[in-house]
Design an enzyme around this catalytic site. Sequence first.
Site, PDB file in Angstrom:
ATOM      1  CD  GLU A  75      -3.007  -1.336   2.086  1.00  0.00           C
ATOM      2  OE1 GLU A  75      -4.172  -1.434   1.851  1.00  0.00           O
ATOM      3  OE2 GLU A  75      -2.687  -1.120   3.568  1.00  0.00           O
ATOM      4  CG  HIS A  94      -3.701   2.780   5.161  1.00  0.00           C
ATOM      5  ND1 HIS A  94      -5.070   2.975   5.002  1.00  0.00           N
ATOM      6  CD2 HIS A  94      -3.848   1.602   4.863  1.00  0.00           C
ATOM      7  CE1 HIS A  94      -5.632   2.103   4.657  1.00  0.00           C
ATOM      8  NE2 HIS A  94      -4.732   1.022   4.059  1.00  0.00           N
ATOM      9  CE1 TYR A 121      -7.769  19.421  21.284  1.00  0.00           C
ATOM     10  CE2 TYR A 121      -9.959  19.569  22.370  1.00  0.00           C
ATOM     11  CZ  TYR A 121      -8.419  20.078  22.394  1.00  0.00           C
ATOM     12  OH  TYR A 121      -7.901  20.844  23.145  1.00  0.00           O
ATOM     13  CG  HIS A 161      -9.077  -0.047   2.293  1.00  0.00           C
ATOM     14  ND1 HIS A 161      -8.295  -0.062   1.118  1.00  0.00           N
ATOM     15  CD2 HIS A 161      -8.166  -0.259   3.216  1.00  0.00           C
ATOM     16  CE1 HIS A 161      -7.235  -0.470   1.374  1.00  0.00           C
ATOM     17  NE2 HIS A 161      -6.980  -0.758   2.552  1.00  0.00           N
TER      18      HIS A 161
END
Length: 212
Positions: A75, A94, A121, A161
Amino acid sequence: MSAEAKLRERICHCGASLFRRGLTFGSTGNVSVSLPDGGWLMTPTNASLGELDPAELSRIDAGGRHVSGGKPTKEAFLHRVMYRERETCGAVVHLHSTHSVAVSCLHGLDPHDCLPPITAYYVMRVGRLPLVPYHPPGDESLALAVEKLANRHHAVLLANHGPVVAGTSLDTAMHATEELEETAKLFLLLRGSSIRPLDAGQVEELRRRFPS
Ligand SMILES: [Zn+2]
């Protein structure tokens, strides 16, 4: 200890922390940090973030070539497009973190901004979170879809994902990723309830005070 050796230790420490707290599992998730010579350190493919070895991190040179350590994560392109499109990018995280992935699978999300501004936040650390349409992991089309958004957004959510989050440093990227995951959890907890998110004026004021 050299600056690079310190960064290697820090990546392993952060990976173990994410793994211990259940933000990543198996061999999912990857982390990268940019180096002063224009190259990067990146977690290797098929490695558990809970058991990273500083000597085995992938070292990529400024030209994108793998020069030492394990083979880079498959990735890696998600990281590369963030560095290429964002001048201030110093690190990328990720994850396939559960609550963020759960949100990424919901019908009816606003593709330009997946989560409401529930807390200050979240607005300050994540901001607007676009949804990247589903593409198979590792597919060139996914890189192109992220590339289109990366210059305007430091955080994106890949449909079905997980999140990709860039920061000026590893700590900034980690904190933003954690803020996103906790906000996704809050959002799911609140589903079915009448939410009172921050209003447009409150969000605008935060963006003015804390530009990302
Ligand atoms: Zn992934």
